[in-house]
Structure formats: structure tokens, C-alpha cells
Design an enzyme around this catalytic site. Structure first.
Site, mmCIF file in Angstrom:
data_model
loop_
_atom_site.group_PDB
_atom_site.id
_atom_site.type_symbol
_atom_site.label_atom_id
_atom_site.label_comp_id
_atom_site.label_asym_id
_atom_site.label_seq_id
_atom_site.Cartn_x
_atom_site.Cartn_y
_atom_site.Cartn_z
ATOM 1 N N HIS A 32 0.809 -1.287 -0.245
ATOM 2 C CA HIS A 32 -0.290 -0.068 0.127
ATOM 3 C C HIS A 32 0.911 1.309 0.133
ATOM 4 O O HIS A 32 2.088 1.330 0.744
ATOM 5 C CB HIS A 32 -0.982 -0.024 1.613
ATOM 6 C CG HIS A 32 -1.969 -0.604 1.303
ATOM 7 N ND1 HIS A 32 -3.007 -1.060 0.649
ATOM 8 C CD2 HIS A 32 -2.019 -2.039 2.208
ATOM 9 C CE1 HIS A 32 -3.091 -2.340 0.475
ATOM 10 N NE2 HIS A 32 -2.231 -2.776 1.989
ATOM 11 N N THR A 33 0.182 2.522 -0.750
ATOM 12 C CA THR A 33 0.929 3.634 -0.727
ATOM 13 C C THR A 33 1.909 3.708 0.732
ATOM 14 O O THR A 33 -0.076 4.100 2.035
ATOM 15 C CB THR A 33 0.058 4.577 -0.520
ATOM 16 O OG1 THR A 33 -0.423 4.710 -2.574
ATOM 17 C CG2 THR A 33 0.684 5.892 -0.414
ATOM 18 N N GLN A 34 2.951 4.407 0.576
ATOM 19 C CA GLN A 34 3.018 4.897 2.576
ATOM 20 C C GLN A 34 4.127 5.810 2.234
ATOM 21 O O GLN A 34 4.832 6.529 2.678
ATOM 22 C CB GLN A 34 4.338 3.426 2.321
ATOM 23 C CG GLN A 34 4.313 1.997 3.018
ATOM 24 C CD GLN A 34 3.048 2.070 4.011
ATOM 25 O OE1 GLN A 34 3.517 1.795 5.309
ATOM 26 N NE2 GLN A 34 2.039 1.868 3.602
ATOM 27 N N GLN A 35 3.067 7.029 1.286
ATOM 28 C CA GLN A 35 4.196 7.770 1.283
ATOM 29 C C GLN A 35 2.755 8.863 1.325
ATOM 30 O O GLN A 35 2.436 9.103 -0.109
ATOM 31 C CB GLN A 35 5.389 8.273 0.537
ATOM 32 C CG GLN A 35 6.191 10.097 0.724
ATOM 33 C CD GLN A 35 7.067 9.537 -0.273
ATOM 34 O OE1 GLN A 35 7.631 8.513 -0.907
ATOM 35 N NE2 GLN A 35 7.920 10.655 -0.502
#
Length: 261
Positions: A32-35
Site C-alpha cells: 500500500h502507499t506508504q508516503q
């Protein structure tokens, strides 16, 4: 090179052999998007004897670019509660849809009771903790302000880890470092809240917004501010402008901007 649109940038098959895409295959787990990409900065709030004052600027930054300006990060839920969002704007929009759905369910409820600020804070803390446990966090830090079940001022925070706490004054982002020391001059303990008037709270928040405008590179001079009281409900202003700015001095400095010979 092969100049057909579906294969731009690939070597020609008749010269170098067929293109091998096997390296694209992977057995790694889904990620998943982590930023966060487009973000909002600080949210400030302070209790006073009759309610809460909460504020946040209207800028959504794309990295260090001041990209989107008319973005209000204060979201009224009902006449008794408002949420201030810091962090990722797309996650803020997801949470806004979630809260809209919850609001619709509440309006169609036959119990005759509505959620107050303390209920809403508990709900958001469970949502944030669940997403954190799924290793798919919502990259937001929120302040929930309003009135509790006894119509007393309520102010609490929840972040992307599901961590929660209450205090007479709260701030997210850079505000936690730059604005909190100023707000704590007004009220450091819960016992000091009854001595704070609405005017004192609003003035303190506006002064902190000015400090953040000068010191936080991700902030701007236009902001939203809301006051929540039992009598007036949620009074929200979404296009306030800081007064008494002193950046204009730069125009008098030789070498600033365009010059006339």
C-alpha cells in the site's frame, strides 16, 4: 527502435529478438502507499469556558510546491462537532466520505440521539487503529473539537497509529512545536479553562496562525477558523486572511523583485 505507439522505447524485435517481460513478474505481497503526496500542515485548537476554537490554513502542498490553495481542512460533522485534518489530503477526502455516510445513517436513525464530539473521536480512533493494524494507515493527524454528552467543551487528538489523547490546547504538525508553547501560556491545565473567554481563545489562535505563516514553509496566510458553542453550534469561516503581515518590507530592499534602471 520500434516506433509503433504500443511499443515506444523498446528495441526492435526483428533485430534484437522478442521483448522479454518475465522480469516484471513478482511473487512479492501486495503493498500500500506508504508516503503522503498532497498534504496539509498544522491544525490548532484551544478550549475556552463555553466551547472550542479550532483553525487550519487552506493550503494543500504537493511536496514543497504550494499547489492547491482553496482547501478547507475543517469539516463540520453536526452542530456539536467539527474535525480538523492534517496530513494527506486524499486520505482526508476518504475520511470525509466515511463521515458523510455515518452522518446519513445518524440522520435516518430512529433513536432520536445524535453523535457528539466524544463519540466521534472514539469512532475515528477505531478507524485509524484498524487501518494501522492492516499496515495500510490513513496518513492523517486529526483534532476533534466540540461538545460532549454533557454539553461541555471537548478536544482530543487521533493520529495515523490510532494514538489518542485530550488536552486544553492541541496542535498537529509544525504547530505541535511552534504553536503549542504559545497556546500553553493561555491554558496549561484543565483547571485554567474556565478563566478563558472566547475573545482570548480566538486571539491566541490567530496569533499562532501568524507565527506558523512566517515559520512553516508549508503554510499560507489564508485559513479557516471555527468556534463551537452550545448556543451557536459550529460557526465556521473558511476564507480568513491574516492581518498585520510584515512580509511587505521586502519590496523596499534593493535587489528584490524587478528593478527599474
Amino acid at each position: 527502435m520500434n516506433h509503433f505507439p504500443q511499443a515506444w522505447g523498446r528495441p526492435r524485435d526483428d533485430v534484437y529478438g522478442p521483448y522479454n517481460s518475465s522480469y516484471l513478474q513478482t511473487s512479492a505481497p501486495n503493498t500500500h502507499t506508504q508516503q503522503p503526496i498532497v498534504t496539509g500542515t498544522s491544525v490548532l485548537a484551544v478550549k475556552f469556558k463555553d466551547g472550542i476554537v479550532i483553525a487550519a490554513d487552506n493550503l494543500a502542498s504537493y511536496g514543497s510546491l504550494a499547489r492547491f490553495t482553496p482547501v478547507s481542512r475543517l469539516r463540520p460533522f453536526n452542530p456539536r462537532a467539527i474535525i480538523g485534518f492534517g496530513g494527506d489530503v486524499s486520505d482526508m477526502q476518504y475520511l470525509d466520505r466515511l463521515l458523510n455516510s455515518l452522518d446519513v445513517d445518524e440522520n435516518y436513525s430512529s433513536t432520536g440521539h445524535s453523535l457528539h464530539a466524544a463519540n466521534l473521536h472514539t469512532y475515528l480512533s477505531k478507524v485509524m487503529y484498524k487501518r494501522r493494524s492492516d499496515i495500510n494507515p490513513l496518513w492523517n493527524s486529526m483534532l476533534v473539537a466540540g461538545l460532549d454528552g454533557e454539553d461541555k467543551p471537548f478536544l482530543a487528538s487521533v493520529d495515523l497509529l490510532g494514538t489518542t489523547f485530550e488536552a486544553p490546547t492541541l496542535a498537529t504538525g509544525f504547530g505541535a512545536h511552534l504553536a503549542q508553547p504559545l497556546l500553553r501560556r493561555l491554558a496549561e491545565e484543565e483547571s485554567q479553562v474556565p478563566g478563558i473567554t472566547r475573545e482570548m481563545a480566538v486571539e491566541a489562535v490567530k496569533e499562532c496562525m501568524k507565527v506558523l505563516f512566517y515559520r512553516d514553509a508549508r503554510s499560507m496566510d489564508r485559513y479557516s477558523i471555527a468556534v463551537v458553542t452550545k448556543e451557536g453550534g459550529v460557526e465556521l469561516k473558511e476564507d480568513e486572511v491574516l492581518e498585520g503581515q510584515s512580509w511587505a518590507f521586502a519590496e523596499e530592499i534593493r535587489g528584490y523583485g524587478t528593478q527599474v534602471a
